[in-house]
Design a protein around this motif. Structure first.
Motif, PDB file in Angstrom:
ATOM      1  N   PRO A 137     -26.034  -5.664  -8.878  1.00  0.00           N
ATOM      2  CA  PRO A 137     -24.871  -5.219  -9.664  1.00  0.00           C
ATOM      3  C   PRO A 137     -25.018  -3.800 -10.195  1.00  0.00           C
ATOM      4  O   PRO A 137     -24.027  -3.145 -10.504  1.00  0.00           O
ATOM      5  CB  PRO A 137     -24.819  -6.244 -10.809  1.00  0.00           C
ATOM      6  CG  PRO A 137     -26.207  -6.789 -10.906  1.00  0.00           C
ATOM      7  CD  PRO A 137     -26.724  -6.812  -9.508  1.00  0.00           C
ATOM      8  N   GLU A 138     -26.273  -3.327 -10.309  1.00  0.00           N
ATOM      9  CA  GLU A 138     -26.493  -1.962 -10.807  1.00  0.00           C
ATOM     10  C   GLU A 138     -25.980  -0.896  -9.840  1.00  0.00           C
ATOM     11  O   GLU A 138     -25.832   0.281 -10.217  1.00  0.00           O
ATOM     12  CB  GLU A 138     -27.987  -1.734 -11.083  1.00  0.00           C
ATOM     13  CG  GLU A 138     -28.872  -1.525  -9.868  1.00  0.00           C
ATOM     14  CD  GLU A 138     -29.237  -2.812  -9.116  1.00  0.00           C
ATOM     15  OE1 GLU A 138     -29.962  -2.745  -8.117  1.00  0.00           O
ATOM     16  OE2 GLU A 138     -28.781  -3.892  -9.560  1.00  0.00           O
ATOM     17  N   LYS A 139     -25.698  -1.282  -8.580  1.00  0.00           N
ATOM     18  CA  LYS A 139     -25.226  -0.320  -7.580  1.00  0.00           C
ATOM     19  C   LYS A 139     -23.712  -0.409  -7.358  1.00  0.00           C
ATOM     20  O   LYS A 139     -23.179   0.242  -6.464  1.00  0.00           O
ATOM     21  CB  LYS A 139     -25.958  -0.533  -6.254  1.00  0.00           C
ATOM     22  CG  LYS A 139     -27.449  -0.213  -6.315  1.00  0.00           C
ATOM     23  CD  LYS A 139     -28.087  -0.306  -4.948  1.00  0.00           C
ATOM     24  CE  LYS A 139     -29.565   0.050  -4.996  1.00  0.00           C
ATOM     25  NZ  LYS A 139     -29.782   1.454  -5.369  1.00  0.00           N
ATOM     26  N   TYR A 140     -23.018  -1.195  -8.169  1.00  0.00           N
ATOM     27  CA  TYR A 140     -21.569  -1.319  -8.001  1.00  0.00           C
ATOM     28  C   TYR A 140     -20.876   0.016  -8.270  1.00  0.00           C
ATOM     29  O   TYR A 140     -21.292   0.754  -9.167  1.00  0.00           O
ATOM     30  CB  TYR A 140     -21.015  -2.363  -8.971  1.00  0.00           C
ATOM     31  CG  TYR A 140     -21.366  -3.798  -8.664  1.00  0.00           C
ATOM     32  CD1 TYR A 140     -22.024  -4.158  -7.493  1.00  0.00           C
ATOM     33  CD2 TYR A 140     -21.082  -4.823  -9.576  1.00  0.00           C
ATOM     34  CE1 TYR A 140     -22.355  -5.475  -7.223  1.00  0.00           C
ATOM     35  CE2 TYR A 140     -21.407  -6.143  -9.330  1.00  0.00           C
ATOM     36  CZ  TYR A 140     -22.044  -6.464  -8.152  1.00  0.00           C
ATOM     37  OH  TYR A 140     -22.382  -7.767  -7.900  1.00  0.00           O
ATOM     38  N   PRO A 141     -19.812   0.297  -7.510  1.00  0.00           N
ATOM     39  CA  PRO A 141     -19.378  -0.441  -6.325  1.00  0.00           C
ATOM     40  C   PRO A 141     -20.217  -0.053  -5.109  1.00  0.00           C
ATOM     41  O   PRO A 141     -20.531   1.120  -4.911  1.00  0.00           O
ATOM     42  CB  PRO A 141     -17.926   0.002  -6.147  1.00  0.00           C
ATOM     43  CG  PRO A 141     -17.910   1.397  -6.692  1.00  0.00           C
ATOM     44  CD  PRO A 141     -18.890   1.416  -7.830  1.00  0.00           C
ATOM     45  N   ILE A 142     -20.548  -1.049  -4.322  1.00  0.00           N
ATOM     46  CA  ILE A 142     -21.329  -0.826  -3.114  1.00  0.00           C
ATOM     47  C   ILE A 142     -20.380  -0.446  -1.983  1.00  0.00           C
ATOM     48  O   ILE A 142     -19.320  -1.064  -1.820  1.00  0.00           O
ATOM     49  CB  ILE A 142     -22.149  -2.087  -2.777  1.00  0.00           C
ATOM     50  CG1 ILE A 142     -23.214  -2.308  -3.861  1.00  0.00           C
ATOM     51  CG2 ILE A 142     -22.791  -1.977  -1.397  1.00  0.00           C
ATOM     52  CD1 ILE A 142     -23.916  -3.639  -3.781  1.00  0.00           C
ATOM     53  N   ILE A 143     -20.759   0.571  -1.221  1.00  0.00           N
ATOM     54  CA  ILE A 143     -19.882   1.103  -0.173  1.00  0.00           C
ATOM     55  C   ILE A 143     -20.349   0.629   1.199  1.00  0.00           C
ATOM     56  O   ILE A 143     -21.525   0.738   1.544  1.00  0.00           O
ATOM     57  CB  ILE A 143     -19.875   2.643  -0.202  1.00  0.00           C
ATOM     58  CG1 ILE A 143     -19.461   3.150  -1.595  1.00  0.00           C
ATOM     59  CG2 ILE A 143     -18.933   3.198   0.862  1.00  0.00           C
ATOM     60  CD1 ILE A 143     -19.614   4.651  -1.763  1.00  0.00           C
ATOM     61  N   SER A 144     -19.426   0.126   1.980  1.00  0.00           N
ATOM     62  CA  SER A 144     -19.728  -0.329   3.340  1.00  0.00           C
ATOM     63  C   SER A 144     -20.316   0.785   4.194  1.00  0.00           C
ATOM     64  O   SER A 144     -19.945   1.947   4.064  1.00  0.00           O
ATOM     65  CB  SER A 144     -18.452  -0.855   3.999  1.00  0.00           C
ATOM     66  OG  SER A 144     -18.613  -0.975   5.396  1.00  0.00           O
ATOM     67  N   THR A 145     -21.216   0.419   5.093  1.00  0.00           N
ATOM     68  CA  THR A 145     -21.819   1.385   6.020  1.00  0.00           C
ATOM     69  C   THR A 145     -21.503   1.038   7.471  1.00  0.00           C
ATOM     70  O   THR A 145     -22.179   1.485   8.395  1.00  0.00           O
ATOM     71  CB  THR A 145     -23.342   1.440   5.814  1.00  0.00           C
ATOM     72  OG1 THR A 145     -23.882   0.104   5.875  1.00  0.00           O
ATOM     73  CG2 THR A 145     -23.686   2.041   4.466  1.00  0.00           C
ATOM     74  N   ALA A 146     -20.465   0.240   7.692  1.00  0.00           N
ATOM     75  CA  ALA A 146     -20.128  -0.184   9.050  1.00  0.00           C
ATOM     76  C   ALA A 146     -19.543   0.945   9.879  1.00  0.00           C
ATOM     77  O   ALA A 146     -19.709   0.990  11.095  1.00  0.00           O
ATOM     78  CB  ALA A 146     -19.151  -1.358   9.003  1.00  0.00           C
ATOM     79  N   CYS A 147     -18.834   1.889   9.239  1.00  0.00           N
ATOM     80  CA  CYS A 147     -18.220   3.011   9.959  1.00  0.00           C
ATOM     81  C   CYS A 147     -19.158   4.212   9.903  1.00  0.00           C
ATOM     82  O   CYS A 147     -19.387   4.769   8.823  1.00  0.00           O
ATOM     83  CB  CYS A 147     -16.870   3.360   9.335  1.00  0.00           C
ATOM     84  SG  CYS A 147     -16.066   4.790  10.102  1.00  0.00           S
TER      85      CYS A 147
END
Length: 436
Positions: A137-147
């Motif tokens: 939770p300390e890294k929210y918001p977590i960003i997708s790395t799929a692209c």
């Protein structure tokens, strides 16, 4: 574009220019989200360090002078055994498709020895992502790395957001590792005799293979374009009367092909999903300015409109493809894959940190950068501020930055040049008058 070992190229781009087709227009320089393109000597020039391989220049070029780099289908002959990794977006290209096994069986008929759905690996990635998000939770918001384009954009332009990146490899890498392991067990062949071929909707996946981030070496051997596969695949699909049971994914996995599909697989309402590179940049700027609610846990970002179905290597309109995938998913099970053993985790996480690349920095150190920024401001005051693009740069500020880097001259601005010519003409007239 065959990949057998880790590349030493620091900045690889999967977009190249056909000099003969380029007319030197300014469509591409105006559309590029990272100002990676200039027009010099009547031709477009791509600065590799700035390029994130989003494909916008390919999409916008009216002369088709920007071309994607990818492998031709003849790459299959380079290996004794080949496995196709179809992206979920492939299924959205076909009319009236109600069973993905038809596509998968046709891929084997056209020459692949086996297939492994990327959507199957996507369901594993969704499960791993859920666990990571809940644990950090300390890294929210977590960003997708799929692209891959999004990761590269953040790496060069939004360094403060790097710590928010989800350190999990995209599904295609997990699929490639699993497919190779299964092929080796099935055939007894060594790894280098097996070709893992990704069927991609976009050129950024080529860059992710040739110059990966988060890992030292990609497990993918070649990347072919969906638009090439589509043409070859149609006649084989018509021949399929009794398809093999090859599908290994459900709604969650196939949903990764469109915007919101990855976030939907998290079974979490505290997310944001955006597509289109301009919208993405706006989201990242707002995120950097801390404009979002503290309750936001996950952000899914796709460089292409509609998600992967909007990639420049596809054939169908992205919004039509979205409807087709929605119809296809209607009667699928929720998911068919779960993390059941340590084998599922092999190659799932990043093995290297993604680090900031200060490619836009004007100087080699802080003092030099500040001095050059002052020079940029000074030049901008002289320029008309029209951002007309006639100089070959997208904006007056971009031209000023090029000048301080030694890559352009003040007289490249036609307005400055016009003033110079008028002044020179006046001086010549004055000298002629004095001579008389």
């Amino acid at each position: 574009m065959e990949h057998n070992s880790a590349t030493n190229t620091k900045f690889f781009t999967s977009v190249h220019l056909d000099q003969d087709l380029c007319k030197g227009c300014i469509n591409c320089i105006k559309r590029c989200p990272t100002q990676a393109i200039r027009v010099r000597n009547g031709k477009a020039v791509i600065t590799k360090e700035f390029c994130i391989d989003c494909g916008e220049c390919i999409r916008i070029c009216p002369h088709h002078a920007k071309l994607p780099t990818y492998d031709k289908l003849s790459v299959l002959t380079n290996y004794e055994y080949t496995v196709a990794l179809p992206a979920p977006s492939l299924y959205g290209q076909f009319n009236n498709l109600d069973d993905v096994n038809i596509v998968l069986t046709a891929l084997k008929k056209m020459g692949f020895d086996d297939v492994y759905e990327v959507s199957g690996a996507a369901e594993i990635t969704s499960e791993l992502s859920r666990a990571y998000i809940n644990a950090h939770p300390e890294k929210y918001p977590i960003i997708s790395t799929a692209c891959p384009s999004i990761v590269r954009l953040i790496r060069v332009r939004f360094p403060n957001l790097i710590e928010h990146l989800l350190p999990i490899n995209p599904p295609v890498e997990l699929a490639a590792r699993t497919a190779r392991r299964h092929a080796m067990e099935k055939t007894g062949l060594p790894a280098d005799k097996i070709g893992i071929i990704f069927l991609s909707p976009c050129p950024s996946k080529v860059t992710a293979v040739k110059s990966p981030l988060g890992i030292e070496k990609s497990e993918i051997d070649a990347v072919c374009a969906i638009k090439d596969i589509y043409v070859e695949l149609l006649p084989y699909m018509k021949e399929v009367t009794e398809p093999e049971e090859l599908a290994i994914s459900g709604k969650i996995g196939v949903g990764w092909g469109v915007t919101g599909g990855e976030a939907g697989g998290l079974i979490n309402d505290n997310y944001l999903a955006a597509d289109g590179i301009e919208n993405v940049i706006r989201i990242l700027e707002d995120l950097e300015d801390q404009k979002f609610s503290s309750n936001l846990e996950f952000i899914e970002l796709n460089a292409c409109n509609g998600g992967c179905v909007g990639g420049v290597l596809t054939v169908e309109n992205p919004y039509v493809a979205m409807v087709k995938l929605k119809h296809l998913r209607k009667y699928m099970p929720i998911a068919c894959n779960h993390v059941e053993s340590s084998d599922s985790l092999q190659g799932a996480y990043w093995s290297q940190d993604v680090e900031y690349e200060p490619v836009f920095r004007l100087g080699s150190n802080r003092r030099e950068s500040i001095a050059r920024m002052a020079r940029v401001e000074e030049l901008c005051e002289r320029f008309p501020g029209l951002d007309c693009g006639s100089c070959g740069a997208p904006t007056c500020k971009a031209l000023a930055e090029d000048i301080v880097r030694g890559e352009a001259k003040e007289h490249d601005c036609i307005h400055i040049l016009k003033e110079y010519i008028h002044r020179l003409s006046g001086e010549m007239s004055k000298l002629d008058g004095e001579a008389d």
